[in-house]
Structures are given as structure tokens and as C-alpha cells.
Design a protein around this motif. Structure first.
Motif, PDB file in Angstrom:
ATOM      1  N   HIS A 125      65.002  37.979  42.712  1.00  0.00           N
ATOM      2  CA  HIS A 125      63.986  36.915  42.634  1.00  0.00           C
ATOM      3  C   HIS A 125      63.996  36.108  41.339  1.00  0.00           C
ATOM      4  N   ARG A 126      64.514  36.708  40.263  1.00  0.00           N
ATOM      5  CA  ARG A 126      64.724  35.987  38.988  1.00  0.00           C
ATOM      6  C   ARG A 126      63.472  35.428  38.322  1.00  0.00           C
ATOM      7  N   ARG A 127      62.298  35.734  38.861  1.00  0.00           N
ATOM      8  CA  ARG A 127      61.056  35.294  38.204  1.00  0.00           C
ATOM      9  C   ARG A 127      60.068  36.455  38.232  1.00  0.00           C
ATOM     10  N   PRO A 128      59.418  36.738  37.095  1.00  0.00           N
ATOM     11  CA  PRO A 128      58.426  37.814  37.063  1.00  0.00           C
ATOM     12  C   PRO A 128      57.285  37.546  38.047  1.00  0.00           C
ATOM     13  N   LEU A 129      56.639  38.615  38.439  1.00  0.00           N
ATOM     14  CA  LEU A 129      55.540  38.513  39.414  1.00  0.00           C
ATOM     15  C   LEU A 129      54.474  37.495  39.027  1.00  0.00           C
ATOM     16  N   LEU A 130      54.147  37.427  37.738  1.00  0.00           N
ATOM     17  CA  LEU A 130      53.111  36.496  37.291  1.00  0.00           C
ATOM     18  C   LEU A 130      53.508  35.052  37.639  1.00  0.00           C
ATOM     19  N   CYS A 131      54.782  34.727  37.420  1.00  0.00           N
ATOM     20  CA  CYS A 131      55.275  33.376  37.733  1.00  0.00           C
ATOM     21  C   CYS A 131      55.308  33.170  39.237  1.00  0.00           C
ATOM     22  N   PHE A 152      42.243  22.414  41.309  1.00  0.00           N
ATOM     23  CA  PHE A 152      42.422  23.757  40.723  1.00  0.00           C
ATOM     24  C   PHE A 152      43.370  23.662  39.541  1.00  0.00           C
ATOM     25  N   GLU A 153      43.251  24.644  38.664  1.00  0.00           N
ATOM     26  CA  GLU A 153      44.213  24.792  37.565  1.00  0.00           C
ATOM     27  C   GLU A 153      44.565  26.265  37.446  1.00  0.00           C
ATOM     28  N   ILE A 154      45.824  26.529  37.108  1.00  0.00           N
ATOM     29  CA  ILE A 154      46.243  27.902  36.781  1.00  0.00           C
ATOM     30  C   ILE A 154      46.818  27.837  35.380  1.00  0.00           C
ATOM     31  N   GLY A 155      46.229  28.579  34.449  1.00  0.00           N
ATOM     32  CA  GLY A 155      46.743  28.494  33.084  1.00  0.00           C
ATOM     33  C   GLY A 155      46.132  29.514  32.152  1.00  0.00           C
ATOM     34  N   SER A 156      46.668  29.547  30.940  1.00  0.00           N
ATOM     35  CA  SER A 156      46.253  30.551  29.957  1.00  0.00           C
ATOM     36  C   SER A 156      44.843  30.312  29.435  1.00  0.00           C
ATOM     37  N   CYS A 157      44.128  31.409  29.247  1.00  0.00           N
ATOM     38  CA  CYS A 157      42.825  31.409  28.595  1.00  0.00           C
ATOM     39  C   CYS A 157      42.856  32.508  27.539  1.00  0.00           C
ATOM     40  N   HIS A 195      41.739  46.553  31.418  1.00  0.00           N
ATOM     41  CA  HIS A 195      41.608  45.353  32.249  1.00  0.00           C
ATOM     42  C   HIS A 195      41.416  44.074  31.456  1.00  0.00           C
ATOM     43  N   HIS A 196      41.597  44.135  30.148  1.00  0.00           N
ATOM     44  CA  HIS A 196      41.396  42.944  29.321  1.00  0.00           C
ATOM     45  C   HIS A 196      42.606  42.635  28.462  1.00  0.00           C
ATOM     46  N   LEU A 197      42.997  41.377  28.469  1.00  0.00           N
ATOM     47  CA  LEU A 197      44.049  40.879  27.581  1.00  0.00           C
ATOM     48  C   LEU A 197      43.411  39.808  26.703  1.00  0.00           C
ATOM     49  N   SER A 198      43.945  39.604  25.503  1.00  0.00           N
ATOM     50  CA  SER A 198      43.360  38.524  24.699  1.00  0.00           C
ATOM     51  C   SER A 198      43.910  37.177  25.161  1.00  0.00           C
ATOM     52  N   GLU A 199      45.016  37.219  25.879  1.00  0.00           N
ATOM     53  CA  GLU A 199      45.616  36.005  26.436  1.00  0.00           C
ATOM     54  C   GLU A 199      45.900  36.306  27.899  1.00  0.00           C
ATOM     55  N   PHE A 200      45.237  35.627  28.807  1.00  0.00           N
ATOM     56  CA  PHE A 200      45.428  35.929  30.225  1.00  0.00           C
ATOM     57  C   PHE A 200      45.529  34.646  31.043  1.00  0.00           C
ATOM     58  N   THR A 201      45.832  34.796  32.315  1.00  0.00           N
ATOM     59  CA  THR A 201      46.058  33.623  33.169  1.00  0.00           C
ATOM     60  C   THR A 201      44.943  33.503  34.192  1.00  0.00           C
ATOM     61  N   MET A 202      44.279  32.382  34.139  1.00  0.00           N
ATOM     62  CA  MET A 202      43.148  32.185  35.044  1.00  0.00           C
ATOM     63  C   MET A 202      43.517  31.175  36.123  1.00  0.00           C
ATOM     64  N   LEU A 203      43.046  31.429  37.329  1.00  0.00           N
ATOM     65  CA  LEU A 203      43.062  30.391  38.370  1.00  0.00           C
ATOM     66  C   LEU A 203      41.613  29.989  38.559  1.00  0.00           C
ATOM     67  N   GLY A 236      36.759  31.576  39.671  1.00  0.00           N
ATOM     68  CA  GLY A 236      37.767  31.861  38.644  1.00  0.00           C
ATOM     69  C   GLY A 236      38.346  33.249  38.878  1.00  0.00           C
ATOM     70  N   PHE A 237      39.677  33.320  38.953  1.00  0.00           N
ATOM     71  CA  PHE A 237      40.357  34.602  39.182  1.00  0.00           C
ATOM     72  C   PHE A 237      41.271  34.912  38.000  1.00  0.00           C
ATOM     73  N   GLY A 238      41.465  36.183  37.714  1.00  0.00           N
ATOM     74  CA  GLY A 238      42.436  36.598  36.700  1.00  0.00           C
ATOM     75  C   GLY A 238      43.718  37.013  37.398  1.00  0.00           C
ATOM     76  N   LEU A 239      44.823  36.298  37.134  1.00  0.00           N
ATOM     77  CA  LEU A 239      46.076  36.607  37.842  1.00  0.00           C
ATOM     78  C   LEU A 239      46.628  37.980  37.468  1.00  0.00           C
TER      79      LEU A 239
END
Ligand code: ATP
Ligand code: MG
Length: 278
Positions: free
Chosen positions: A59-65, A144-149, A158-166, A245-248
Motif C-alpha cells: 500500500h506504500r502509505r501509512p494507515l493515517l494517510c 470539512f477539514e482533516i488536519g493537525s491540531c 489516548h492523547h497526543l500533543s499533535e494529532f489529526t482532526m476531522l 470532530g473526530f480524532g483520526l
């Protein structure tokens, strides 16, 4: 007396994505345990290498992508327009969300300058865009937007200081449709993420008054809100709306039953959930 893994062993097994069935094992003595550790470590390292090989060859792309692409495809297919807004947020826009000194989220803000911070959420930017789009486009307007927060968190499972929100929003729909649409969009996103087992739970929110959380396995994966809402006045918005708002990373963590969220987020130690010191 039965012995369990040492702290270092447990940490290593967690890094290597050992399941709960392995992490919770106990042994009659430390010799048995240490032998078992070496065996499991070897097997898990082999599995990790295999997974990296699959990433490289298939697949050549990580799951997050891949999840980001899948969600984009599903949402644009349902009439949502993708937007891309700045990561740097003006303090004034935070204030319009009522996030000021006394608000719990205020202490979690990364300031990069006196008047600018790294966005802790997408909502202020979407609100801003919608004030224009509601004027220009026929209603309802769906974006909609999907991007870093970014949020200062005391790091947990369950917490990252940098995460991806939809964050998806539909504005200007009939009021009586808002609740149904909320459930419909939650289902759309959860299905796209491969998650069928979840619940909608209402609770009080600091920002929105009342929110409905999308919860799977006891973990909040998303939060939904409905308008008209007291905050709308700050933006001159008067129409009904539904937003979620969802956390990917949390969605991936739930789908993969992974014990650590850091393995699936942006990382220098992990690639596609695989720890690289193997
Ligand atoms: P929590 O109470 O679990 O800290 P929250 O209610 O503050 O989350 P929201 O503001 O509702 O989070 O954000 C929407 C979604 O973004 C959450 O449901 C979650 O999936 C995700 N999210 C929020 N903060 C983080 C974080 N620090 N790391 C990873 N995902 C997060
Ligand atoms: Mg929430």
C-alpha cells in the motif's frame, strides 16, 4: 508466586504491539518469564518487519494517510467540500470560541507568538469560512477539514500533543433534521474507519454546552454539537447546524486495538504503527 513481565519487558512488548493476551501473561518463575520474553520479542520483531515490508511493497502509505484519503473520498461523495485552513490561529479567533484565561483548554494552547497559537481545534477556522460561504452558496452548506491540531497534554494512552482532526459541518439545514444528520454522519465516518461497534453518548461540554460523544470501547473518538448555539452570535450565524470532530489516530487505535496512540500518529520512532528499533 506467579511473576509478571518486568517494567522494561512490558514496555518493549507494548512498543512491539503485543496484544493484551501477551502483555497480561504471568509465569511460575523469572527464568520461565525471561525465556518467554525472548521468544515473544523475536516473533513480534519478525511480524513488525513483515508489516514494514508490506507497507513498502503493497500500500506504500501509512494507515493515517490512507484513512485521511478514505474519509475525503466518502465525504466529498456525500456533498461535503474539503477546505484547508491555516495551522496558525489568531488569539481573537480562540476568544470567539470562548477559549480565554479561565477555560480549561486555554492552558493547553501552544503559543508561537503573543497573538498567535497552533490551532487546538478546527472549529474557529470553519466558523470563519462559513460566515462567507453561507452568504455565497445555497443552503445547506457542507464543508470539512482533516488536519493537525495541537494541545499540551499530559500524554496518556489516548492523547497526543499533535494529532489529526476531522471536523465536518453542515449549516443551514432544517432544524428538525439536525439530530438525524448527526447520527447519519457519525455512522458514515465510523464505517469508513472500519468501526461498527460504537455508541452516541450525550454530555456537558466546556465549549458547546451539550455535546454528543461517539464512543467505542469506552474511548471518545469524536464529539458532535448542534446549533443554533450561543457561540453562533460571535460569528453572526443564525441557521441550524450539525458539526462533528473526530480524532483520526484514536479511530485507528480503536480499529487496530492498539495500546499506544503514539504508534499511529506522526512519529520518528514508528512508521505505520511499527517501532523502527527492530
Ligand atoms: P478528551 O476529553 O478525550 O481529551 P476532548 O473532548 O477534549 O477529548 P474534542 O475537543 O472533543 O476532544 O476533540 C474531538 C476529537 O479529537 C476527540 O473526540 C478525540 O478523538 C480527538 N482528540 C482530542 N484531543 C486529542 C489528543 N490530545 N490526542 C488525540 N486525539 C485527540
Ligand atoms: Mg470531546
Amino acid at each position: 508466586m506467579a511473576v509478571s513481565w518486568t517494567e522494561t519487558q512490558y514496555q518493549r512488548l507494548t512498543e512491539l504491539n503485543a496484544g493484551e493476551e501477551i502483555r497480561s501473561l504471568s509465569f511460575p518463575g523469572s527464568a520461565e518469564r525471561d525465556r518467554a520474553f525472548l521468544e515473544y520479542e523475536k516473533k513480534l520483531r519478525a511480524a513488525a518487519k513483515e508489516r514494514l515490508e508490506k507497507l513498502r511493497k503493497e500500500h506504500r502509505r501509512p494507515l493515517l494517510c490512507r484513512l485521511k484519503s478514505r474519509l475525503t473520498e466518502v465525504l466529498t461523495g456525500c456533498g461535503f467540500v474539503e477546505v484547508s485552513t491555516p495551522l496558525l490561529l489568531a488569539k481573537g479567533l480562540l476568544e470567539k470560541m470562548s477559549i480565554t484565561g479561565a477555560h480549561p483548554l486555554y492552558a493547553q494552547i501552544y503559543w508561537v507568538d503573543r497573538g498567535k497559537c497552533l490551532r487546538p481545534m478546527l472549529a474557529p477556522n470553519l466558523y470563519y469560512l462559513l460566515t462567507d460561504l453561507l452568504r455565497i452558496w445555497e443552503h445547506p452548506v457542507r464543508i470539512f477539514e482533516i488536519g493537525s491540531c495541537f494541545r499540551k497534554e499530559s500524554q496518556g494512552a489516548h492523547h497526543l500533543s499533535e494529532f489529526t482532526m476531522l471536523n465536518l459541518v453542515e449549516m443551514g439545514l432544517p432544524l428538525e433534521q439536525c439530530r438525524t444528520k448527526m447520527a447519519e454522519y457519525a455512522s458514515l465516518v465510523m464505517e469508513a474507519a472500519g468501526l461498527n461497534d460504537y455508541r452516541l453518548v450525550s454530555k456537558a461540554s466546556e465549549v458547546y454546552g451539550e455535546t454528543t460523544d461517539i464512543v467505542a470501547g469506552g474511548v471518545e473518538l469524536g464529539s458532535a454539537a448542534l446549533g443554533p448555539h450561543p457561540l453562533d452570535e460571535n460569528w453572526g450565524i443564525t441557521v441550524p447546524w450539525v458539526g462533528i470532530g473526530f480524532g483520526l489516530e484514536r479511530m485507528i487505535q480503536a480499529a487496530q486495538k492498539s495500546s499506544s496512540i503514539s504508534s499511529v500518529g506522526r512519529s520518528l520512532s514508528y512508521l505505520d504503527g511499527v517501532r523502527l528499533n527492530i
